[in-house]
Design an enzyme around this catalytic site. Sequence first.
Site, PDB file in Angstrom:
ATOM      1  N   ASN A 165       1.055  -1.181   0.049  1.00 25.37           N
ATOM      2  CA  ASN A 165       0.205   0.105  -0.001  1.00 25.37           C
ATOM      3  C   ASN A 165       0.929   1.127  -0.199  1.00 25.37           C
ATOM      4  O   ASN A 165       1.552   1.481   0.981  1.00 25.37           O
ATOM      5  CB  ASN A 165      -0.920  -0.275   1.320  1.00 25.37           C
ATOM      6  CG  ASN A 165      -1.783   1.373   1.438  1.00 25.37           C
ATOM      7  OD1 ASN A 165      -2.604   1.625   0.508  1.00 25.37           O
ATOM      8  ND2 ASN A 165      -1.465   2.339   2.252  1.00 25.37           N
ATOM      9  N   GLU A 166       0.661   2.014  -1.068  1.00 26.10           N
ATOM     10  CA  GLU A 166       1.485   3.276  -0.995  1.00 26.10           C
ATOM     11  C   GLU A 166       2.940   3.260  -0.908  1.00 26.10           C
ATOM     12  O   GLU A 166       3.182   3.723   0.119  1.00 26.10           O
ATOM     13  CB  GLU A 166       0.779   4.248  -0.159  1.00 26.10           C
ATOM     14  CG  GLU A 166      -0.537   4.331  -0.275  1.00 26.10           C
ATOM     15  CD  GLU A 166      -1.419   5.404   0.444  1.00 26.10           C
ATOM     16  OE1 GLU A 166      -0.688   6.019   1.199  1.00 26.10           O
ATOM     17  OE2 GLU A 166      -2.494   5.829  -0.063  1.00 26.10           O
ATOM     18  N   GLU A 353      -8.669   3.375  -2.576  1.00 26.77           N
ATOM     19  CA  GLU A 353      -8.867   3.995  -1.389  1.00 26.77           C
ATOM     20  C   GLU A 353      -9.459   5.673  -2.123  1.00 26.77           C
ATOM     21  O   GLU A 353      -8.726   6.050  -2.965  1.00 26.77           O
ATOM     22  CB  GLU A 353      -7.717   4.586  -0.596  1.00 26.77           C
ATOM     23  CG  GLU A 353      -7.396   3.307   0.483  1.00 26.77           C
ATOM     24  CD  GLU A 353      -6.259   3.965   1.357  1.00 26.77           C
ATOM     25  OE1 GLU A 353      -5.907   4.950   1.479  1.00 26.77           O
ATOM     26  OE2 GLU A 353      -5.470   2.825   1.596  1.00 26.77           O
ATOM     27  N   GLU A 407      -5.680   7.472  12.636  1.00 24.32           N
ATOM     28  CA  GLU A 407      -5.187   8.261  11.321  1.00 24.32           C
ATOM     29  C   GLU A 407      -3.618   8.472  11.383  1.00 24.32           C
ATOM     30  O   GLU A 407      -3.244   9.455  11.240  1.00 24.32           O
ATOM     31  CB  GLU A 407      -5.988   9.383  10.985  1.00 24.32           C
ATOM     32  CG  GLU A 407      -5.559  10.142   9.886  1.00 24.32           C
ATOM     33  CD  GLU A 407      -5.570   9.232   8.282  1.00 24.32           C
ATOM     34  OE1 GLU A 407      -6.232   8.355   8.326  1.00 24.32           O
ATOM     35  OE2 GLU A 407      -4.766   9.743   7.608  1.00 24.32           O
ATOM     36  N   TRP A 408      -2.899   7.243  11.677  1.00 24.64           N
ATOM     37  CA  TRP A 408      -1.312   7.676  11.742  1.00 24.64           C
ATOM     38  C   TRP A 408      -0.878   8.717  12.587  1.00 24.64           C
ATOM     39  O   TRP A 408      -1.463   8.771  13.622  1.00 24.64           O
ATOM     40  CB  TRP A 408      -0.996   7.515  10.039  1.00 24.64           C
ATOM     41  CG  TRP A 408      -1.366   6.419   9.441  1.00 24.64           C
ATOM     42  CD1 TRP A 408      -2.138   6.408   8.356  1.00 24.64           C
ATOM     43  CD2 TRP A 408      -1.150   4.940   9.593  1.00 24.64           C
ATOM     44  NE1 TRP A 408      -2.414   5.058   7.717  1.00 24.64           N
ATOM     45  CE2 TRP A 408      -1.844   4.469   8.656  1.00 24.64           C
ATOM     46  CE3 TRP A 408      -0.305   4.148  10.346  1.00 24.64           C
ATOM     47  CZ2 TRP A 408      -1.702   2.788   8.504  1.00 24.64           C
ATOM     48  CZ3 TRP A 408      -0.519   2.843  10.135  1.00 24.64           C
ATOM     49  CH2 TRP A 408      -1.048   2.166   9.201  1.00 24.64           C
TER      50      TRP A 408
HETATM   51  C1  GCO Z   1      -2.838   5.997   3.100  1.00 25.38           C
HETATM   52  C2  GCO Z   1      -3.522   5.023   3.692  1.00 25.38           C
HETATM   53  C3  GCO Z   1      -4.618   4.944   4.752  1.00 25.38           C
HETATM   54  C4  GCO Z   1      -4.773   6.502   5.544  1.00 25.38           C
HETATM   55  C5  GCO Z   1      -5.656   7.186   4.201  1.00 25.38           C
HETATM   56  C6  GCO Z   1      -6.136   8.691   4.810  1.00 25.38           C
HETATM   57  O1  GCO Z   1      -3.642   6.567   2.100  1.00 25.38           O
HETATM   58  O2  GCO Z   1      -2.435   7.323   3.830  1.00 25.38           O
HETATM   59  O3  GCO Z   1      -3.527   4.027   3.172  1.00 25.38           O
HETATM   60  O4  GCO Z   1      -4.128   4.188   5.755  1.00 25.38           O
HETATM   61  O5  GCO Z   1      -5.721   6.436   6.510  1.00 25.38           O
HETATM   62  O6  GCO Z   1      -5.066   7.355   3.171  1.00 25.38           O
HETATM   63  O7  GCO Z   1      -4.854   9.238   5.195  1.00 25.38           O
END
Ligand code: GCO
Length: 448
Positions: A165-166, A353, A407-408
């Site tokens: 992911n990303e 997403e 949220e990280w």
């Molecule tokens: C990202 C992650 C998600 C985040 C979302 C919102 O894209 O950073 O995949 O875990 O929570 O994007 O920031």
Amino acid sequence: MARLDFPKDFVWGTATASYQIEGAYQEDGRGLSIWDTFSHTPGKVVNNDNGDVACDSYHRYEEDVALLKNLGVKAYRFSIAWPRIFPQGTGEVNEKGLDYYRRVVDALIAAGIEPCVTLYHWDLPQALQDKGGWANRDTIDAFVKYAEVVFKAFDGKIKQWITFNETWCVSFLSNYIGAHAPGNTDLQLAVDVAHNCMVAHGQAVKKFRELGVKGQIGTTHNLYWYEPYSTKPEDVAAAHRNRAYYNEWFMDPTFKGTYPPFMVDWFREKGVEVKIQPGDLETMSQPIDFIGINFYSGGFGRYKKGEGLFDCEEVQVGFDRTFMDWNVYPDGLYKVLSWVKEEYGDIPIYITENGACYEDELTADKRVHDVLRAEYYKKHFIQCHRVIESGVPLKGYFAWSLLDNFEWAEGYKKRFGIVYTNYETLERHPKDSYYFIQKVIADGGLDV
Ligand code: GCO
């Protein structure tokens, strides 16, 4: 009024990630990840929040599956926590960790929902970070081993697999900007990490093919849509660098087996080299079955000497902004997906997403009237429809996120859910945006 119908086989879904929702951080043998270390370090996360409990989905996954079923989605994207499977990153498999995901997968299948699994959504085992993390090429082998165990455990049950992911966040956000775990601020390190993650992706895809695992495999990149503020060549070049930092730097290796040369030169001027070993580029560009795209925002850039890494400043042109302070740019979604087709061909695309953060208020009768979020979704659905009509192979859409979660670096203050999480009681309450999406899915489209 116009009616926008989506293709019958369009995949509607929602997405989450392990560390953001599971909690139970020490349960059933789970090892620590870099996010445990980071969030337990004072000052790294707003309010010093952490994912120790999060939404407690480790214990409440059945409630989450019921919410998904009631929403009517065809698929659910979630991630597997590597440290639940290999607490130390390598070594013995922790069966109890696999059991948790067996329960989740079986509950989804029983509810008629297709599980879509992300193998790496940022919770690297801390034991591997202690040996250099993604900058150490041994982590690539450890990842492929972990992927193999998961492939074998769930073969036949998972329709879609996403390796990473990303990768931009894993590399630049976490190792150059330092806002995410492990919190480094070293550009060379970030470029090394990006490269090694893409090699790990390619090797995992090779392993998937070798084992003959059923289902489809791809990766997810977070793309932005940056445009030049003017037609002046220096603005065009600056905006392009800014875009390539997110887009081409990851998409080119994935599809073309090359890095964009103008970016390689730019990094070289900053004293940073891409360390490519023989065979890497071929590995990174293994054919994949689909590309996952996370899209949130975009903007306009113009040349300004010394501004950021790319001499590019963002110009405010009056976009609405979310509570994250991100531009709302639905047209950017249309443009970026059109660009993907033009640049990389007819690869099936899934928006893995898309969603928005706004301040929510729970009313006395447990409702959340999140008008702005529902509007955000509507505007982006319109662009999805438009891009499908134009011939882009967009096959599905996963809303971020099913529920408010960790949220990280922003902790729990920033809510992205279509379901409200009460962090005191852990109760879940569907918001108006949930009911909006439920209706779109039930109707197979929307009136605009
Ligand atoms: C990202 C992650 C998600 C985040 C979302 C919102 O894209 O950073 O995949 O875990 O929570 O994007 O920031």
